[in-house]
Structure formats: structure tokens, C-alpha cells
Motif scaffolding. Sequence first.
Motif, PDB file in Angstrom:
ATOM      1  N   UNK A  73       0.819  -1.206   0.000  1.00 42.45           N
ATOM      2  CA  UNK A  73       0.000   0.000   0.000  1.00 42.45           C
ATOM      3  C   UNK A  73       0.855   1.259   0.000  1.00 42.45           C
ATOM      4  N   UNK A  74       0.429   2.278  -0.718  1.00 39.53           N
ATOM      5  CA  UNK A  74       1.088   3.577  -0.554  1.00 39.53           C
ATOM      6  C   UNK A  74       0.858   4.068   0.868  1.00 39.53           C
ATOM      7  N   UNK A  75       1.721   4.967   1.321  1.00 37.76           N
ATOM      8  CA  UNK A  75       1.515   5.555   2.635  1.00 37.76           C
ATOM      9  C   UNK A  75       0.603   6.764   2.507  1.00 37.76           C
ATOM     10  N   UNK A  76       0.077   7.202   3.637  1.00 36.90           N
ATOM     11  CA  UNK A  76      -0.843   8.331   3.607  1.00 36.90           C
ATOM     12  C   UNK A  76      -0.154   9.621   3.203  1.00 36.90           C
ATOM     13  N   UNK A  77       1.167   9.690   3.385  1.00 36.83           N
ATOM     14  CA  UNK A  77       1.900  10.910   3.059  1.00 36.83           C
ATOM     15  C   UNK A  77       2.236  11.028   1.577  1.00 36.83           C
ATOM     16  N   UNK A  78       2.044   9.937   0.832  1.00 36.22           N
ATOM     17  CA  UNK A  78       2.449   9.954  -0.573  1.00 36.22           C
ATOM     18  C   UNK A  78       1.593  10.911  -1.397  1.00 36.22           C
ATOM     19  N   UNK A  79       2.247  11.681  -2.262  1.00 39.07           N
ATOM     20  CA  UNK A  79       1.532  12.466  -3.245  1.00 39.07           C
ATOM     21  C   UNK A  79       0.930  11.519  -4.269  1.00 39.07           C
ATOM     22  N   UNK A  80      -0.345  11.721  -4.597  1.00 42.80           N
ATOM     23  CA  UNK A  80      -1.023  10.834  -5.535  1.00 42.80           C
ATOM     24  C   UNK A  80      -0.578  11.170  -6.956  1.00 42.80           C
ATOM     25  N   UNK A  81       0.053  10.194  -7.627  1.00 49.82           N
ATOM     26  CA  UNK A  81       0.594  10.394  -8.971  1.00 49.82           C
ATOM     27  C   UNK A  81      -0.072   9.414  -9.931  1.00 49.82           C
ATOM     28  N   UNK A  82      -1.050   9.910 -10.658  1.00 47.31           N
ATOM     29  CA  UNK A  82      -1.738   9.090 -11.654  1.00 47.31           C
ATOM     30  C   UNK A  82      -1.258   9.467 -13.059  1.00 47.31           C
ATOM     31  N   UNK A  83      -1.417   8.526 -13.989  1.00 48.90           N
ATOM     32  CA  UNK A  83      -1.269   8.913 -15.387  1.00 48.90           C
ATOM     33  C   UNK A  83      -2.519   9.675 -15.805  1.00 48.90           C
ATOM     34  N   UNK A  84      -2.525  10.230 -16.993  1.00 48.66           N
ATOM     35  CA  UNK A  84      -3.639  11.091 -17.379  1.00 48.66           C
ATOM     36  C   UNK A  84      -4.958  10.343 -17.438  1.00 48.66           C
TER      37      UNK A  84
END
Length: 843
Positions: free
Chosen positions: A93-104
Motif C-alpha cells: 500500500x502507498x503511505x498516507x503521506x504519498x503524493x497521488x501520482x496518476x497517469x492522465x
Amino acid sequence: MRHVFLSLTFLVTSLSAFAQRPALTIETIMQDPKKWVGTAPSGVFWGDDSRTIYFNWNPTGAGEKALGDSLYKIDLTGNRTPVKVTIAERRLLPTSEEKVLYNRARTFRLYEKYGDLYLLDRRAGRVRTLTNTVERESNPAFSGDETAVIYTRASNLYRLDLATGMTDQLTNFDPAKKPDATKANDQESWLRKDQLALFDVLRLRKAKREQGERSTKSEAPRRPKTIYTDGRTVTNASLSPDGRVVTYALMKAPTGAKTTIVPNYMAESGFTEDLPARTKVGAPLAAMELMVYDIARDTALSVSLANLPGITDKPDFLMPAAVTSGSATVAGQVSVATSEKAAGAAATKDTTRQSSAKKGPTAANRAVFVSVPVWAEGAAAQYAVLVVRAVDNKDRWIMLLDTEKPTVLKLLDRQRDEAWVGGPGIGGGGGAGTLGWLDAQTIYFQSEVDGYSHLYSLNVLTGEKKQLTKGKFEVQQVTLSADKKTFYLTTNEVHPGEQHLYRMAITGGDRVRLTTMTGANEAILSPDETQIAFRYSASNKPWELFLMEERKKGGKGKKSQVDSAWMGPIQLTTSTTEAFRAYAWREPQVLTIPARDGEPIYARLYKPAPDAPVKATGKAVIFVHGAGYLQNAHKWWSQYYREYMFHNLLVDKGYTVLDIDYRASAGYGRNWRTGIYRFMGGKDLTDHVDAANWLVKTQGIDANRIGIYGGSYGGFITLMAMFTTPDVFKAGAALRPVTDWAAYNHGYTSNILNEPYADTLAYRRSSPIYHAAGLKGHLLICHGMVDVNVHFQDAVRLTQRLIELKKENWELAPYPVEDHGFVEPTSWMDEYKRILKLFEERL
């Protein structure tokens, strides 16, 4: 007879209410909060399926020995019972602090964890491990064409092809100094030439070697050029989406900056160990130089910032009064227009002001910090916006970078504040704050230029700027929807002491309020934007996790009205213990008190009820919150929850308790935020004096029975109160206080008081140690001996000063194992027993 019955009924009801308040003790309220209060959910984030909420929690209670919080989840498709996440699931799982980085298309998500990179296929629900190395990979981003991942390792940029897995190194920074090809002296050069001229074999070997090197170089894969940084540190490296340039900043470590130490007398080794700490205000600082590496030309170039409007401006306090009145200001700020024409005019205006102030072109450029660029997408991928901020924090410039001419930046917006640039969403140091792209030509950002932090849009080609929110409130958090049509904003427009989530079109206009409960709502939108998970608390109720869901059909709301298209809220957690809930915790009254200059001071008032078993006694205590720029006179659960419980205990003993959001507190706009510029212990202290006088005039308080206490900045104000207004406060407890601002850190202190060698007056009138002779009442000082923030040295120096002044009405309580924020329950108990004893004996 009926009157007697009603009176008896009221008496029984009142006694029943007071029976809800078992006697509080210091031992009870200062014990381990996990055992007594409970542990609130924190670090909330959504699963990418928008069906699962994750959060840190510790619901074990007093019966189990959980050392720390664990990760829990709630499956919204099931019975919605919190379940502990397994270690195997947690690893992925990503952590809660991670910036959400999606593709377009939002089909893939990129994230960093444990120093490695991962790619989540949202449709298949599979996680792909991209790196597994000892070195840390960080700052991942999709390439402009989304076929690769760009990331940082050991300050260098790399490109990982998602189809083949091949990794290309894009930069090669070397901290060494560039070798000098002409380093040989005259003698060595002459000998080399003479040797080659005499011997054919040496000339032939040299020619063959050079031919081989050229052949090998032409056949070998392209390697990035070695860029020598001469001991400077590389930061904020970023590849443009079109792959043409790499931008980065070079930071040179300051020389001559002496670092302080904190002795630890209670180390496990049995020896006294020195803890490395910070520098003091005024120490030499690191500064940044912006660079561009043109990949096609294989050339690294410096980006000149010398033409930034006002880059040579000195602060107004160093300039003649006649000069400082020339700029158009709003609340002490300068806002520069955004078109090229206006920018040029502003630059000319600034130059005129500069030359008249400094009488010549000799003024030096101020050092600056530079943020990571925020790149546009698609057809506009050649553009980026970045923030340049003066190290003295009096100017912030938003600049446009174009990869067609990357060494020339275009000014988009300048915000100048003669105190210091700040406020929600403004960023600090090398951070950009709220900054992003709405489309190929339009950016959004926050500015405090009208006196409150509001949201703006700006066309980077035409310079047209539009204010999207306006009013005497702050925009405190901004989220842009996936389709870039809607902003989700957290503001305090209902009341400075409330925080609510709103929805607003990117063009501005009416805002629709989505949250309803009085207090604070820390909202996190689900990835599909149909649900809102949020932490909510009231002034007498700790944080819990709630959920709101969008109705399939719903009407449109109006400005500042609740949107009926959302269902809820539904409470998902109960975290407090039964023992904690057994006491009827008071809801303090939030009100305003007039300051002497007519400004309203927001405050929280606790007082005994008229029919309480213990009546009001005429005694009062004023609590001073810490941090300076922080808010506590609000309607949600205070981070000072121990102090909140202590205030309930005091009220049970007949005290009236007041805490105020004095000058420089958060939540009230620029003028309030900067109200202490060049004078800490000025308006922030007179606000407390005015509050004390208000207690006497309106609440029946005896003017000779008012005490004051607080920690950190609150400890500082307590000292200033006891030293400079000794007839107002009869007893004070200063906890971990700053006693001399020249001994505190640079980032915080220099904003407010400038530097001690440049603004001696500000430091002399703001530092308690210079005013200690005024002490009349009884003073308690409590300080942790391993405090690496406000050093114990502050307390030691004040102790010696009080000894030399022959003061006897004070005491110092040192805590050998405590840092700035106390941890051990026994330390909390001892400290607050001493505070209570002080007030009981002296008030």
C-alpha cells in the motif's frame, strides 16, 4: 406546591448533570493518553478502488500493551467494521503521506515506499515493483509520453522504460571541482612538447590512442555529461515532459555557521553525550542557484535571477521613511501585475525605488530559494511554473520557464510583504505552496495580497489574473478534481473557529458547502470523487472518522449552503475510552474580546456554572498557546488536549479559564499574522492584558487573582507578562520558554525580528531576559534538559540573570529526559502538579 416541585426537579436534574463529572486529578488527566483518552484515527487515505478507507489507529485500550498505532481499514462494501491490515497487504500500500501520482487516464498510479518505486495497475489491482535497491529512489513522475518513469537516485535523474524495464541515467552530477585542462605549468608543457617533437614512436602511439578513444566514444551508448558542482548540493532536479531540459538547483553549504549542542545527561551509555542541534538566528545561510541542463546541446547553463523586480530591495526598516511610502500596498504588501508590460513597469518602478534608497548600482542581489518546477501537460509541456523566494522571506516571485529559451524566466506574479510572506497555501523556503495548471495556459495559486490567503488563476501568456475567492476568511486547503473542472476547498468562512469543505467551479463564483457539523472537518476525497472520508472533532469531542457519500441524484446548492447531493455524515470509529466519556467535558464558549486598538480577539471561555457545586471564586487563569502562528480559540478538539482537561479541572475548583488567539495566531489573515513584526511581546502581550481586564469588567474576576501560563511561545509570553506587566498577572508558569530570541533558530525568528546584528532594537525589546528586573509575582519555569528546539540553555541563562537581580520569588523545575514536547506521563504529572500548586497558593 407546583413551584416547589419544579425547583426540586431542576435541582435533581442539575445534580445529575454534575454527577456526570467524576473528580479529576492531575494523575488521571496526565497519564498515558492511550489508556485514558484513547487514540484518534489519523493518516487517513483511500484505496484506489474507492471502496476502502485506510487509517492509523490504536483501539486497544488500557487492557493491552500496544506500543504504537497500527494500520486499519474499513471496507465500505461490507459491514464497515475497522479491521487491522495484514503485514503482507501493508507492504503493497502507498503511505498516507504519498503524493497521488496518476497517469492522465488515471489507470496507473506511481508511488514510492521504503525507498523503492512501485506502479499500481488500478484496473487489475496489481502492484509492480519497479526498483529494489539499497540506494533510495525518490520523486517519481511519469514521463511526458507516459511510457517511462522519471525518478531521482543519489541526486541524479534516471528514466525507467515501462515496456522494456531498461534504465537510462539522464544526469551525472559530480561534487568535485571541474578538472583544469591547463593545469600543467610552463616547464611541464615545454617538456611534453619537446618529447613529442623528438621521438616518432611517441607521436605515433599518441595518435593511435586518440583515434581509439574517438572510435570507442562513437560506438559506445550515449552517456550523460559529467556536471561538476564544486562541492555544491544538487536539489530539485526535474526533467521537462518534452525531454529537452533538466532543471535543477545548486545549494552551497554556508561557511562559518556554528552549530549548537545539547548535553544529554541521561544517555543509556552512562556518559554525558552531546546531541547536535541547530544554528542560531543570523548564522550564514545556504542559498540556491537555478541551473538548466540542455540535453540535446549537452550543456549546463545558469539561469540568471538578477533581473527579478526588487531582487536588490532592502527591508523597509533599513530604508529612510520617505522612500518606503512609494509602493502601492495592501496591508503592507506589494502586488505586481502579471503581464509582460506591467512586469516591465513594475521592474522600472522597483529600480527607481532601489536607486533612491541605495544611491547607486552597488546593491547586491538577495539570496533566493527555488522550488521544483510544476510542468504543464500535452501541447504546453514546454512550460513550467516555479516559485522563487527571497531568503529574507519578504518577496515571492512566480516565474514561467520555457524550454525554448530556458535560461530566461518570465515574471508572472510578485508578492512582497514588508513583514514576511506567509499564510495558508503560500509555501515556505523552497516549497511552492498551492501551485498547478488548469489548462495549457492557466495556472492557479494562492496569495495573501488582499490581506487573506485566497485562490487566484492566471493566464501565463496574457498575464490576466483573476481572484477566485474573496472575503475576510482564509482558503486553507485546495484540491483540484481529476477532470480539472472543480476545486474542493477547505475554508474558515463560516467562522474563524470552524473548518468546512466546499466545492467550487475553477472559474470561481458560488461555493457549495459539503460538510455540516460544527467544528473541524479534515476531508479526503475518494479517487472517484463520489465519497468523502473525513476526520471530525468538536471542542469537547476528540477526532473520529466519518463518511459522506454522493447521492445518485441531487439538487444544486447555493453559496455557503449545504449541498443536498451528499448523504451523511456516518460515524465509522469510536476511539475514546469509557472512563474518558464518563466525565461531561465542557464545551467552552467561543467569543470575541475587544482589543485596545478595536480589533476583535477570539477567545475560549471556561467558567463554573451558576448552579455548580463549586461556585466561581473570582480566580482566573489565562492559557497562552504555543507556536505563535497557531490557532486554539476554535470549535474543534485542541492539540492542547492535556491543557483542555486541566482547564476542566480548574473550573471544577472554581477558576475561570480563558485562552485567546492573540496577535500572530493563525486563521485571521495577514494583518493579524504579522501583528508582532519587530516586536514580540508587543501586541500579542497587550491582547492578553486586554483579556485580563475584560475578565475583571465582565466576569466578576478579582484583578489581584489572575494567573497566566503556557509553553514554548506561550512560555515566552508568560515571561513577558510577568516581567513587563507585573501588576496584571500575580503568578505565572513559563514552560520551555524562549528567554532570548537571539538564541532561537533562523527560519522562524528572522521572519519576525530580522537578524540580531541588523535589528538590535527588535531583539532587545522582544527578549524576556532584558526585562527580568520587572518580576514581582511568583514565577515557575519548567524546561526539558534535552530540548533541541528551545534549548535548556535559555532557562540556564535566565536563571543566572534572576540570581544576579537578587529575585527570590521564582523556581526552576528541570526535566532530565524530556525534549521540547514532553513524553513521559510522570513528567507531565510533576509539571502540572507544580502549576496547580502555584495557582492554588498564589491566587
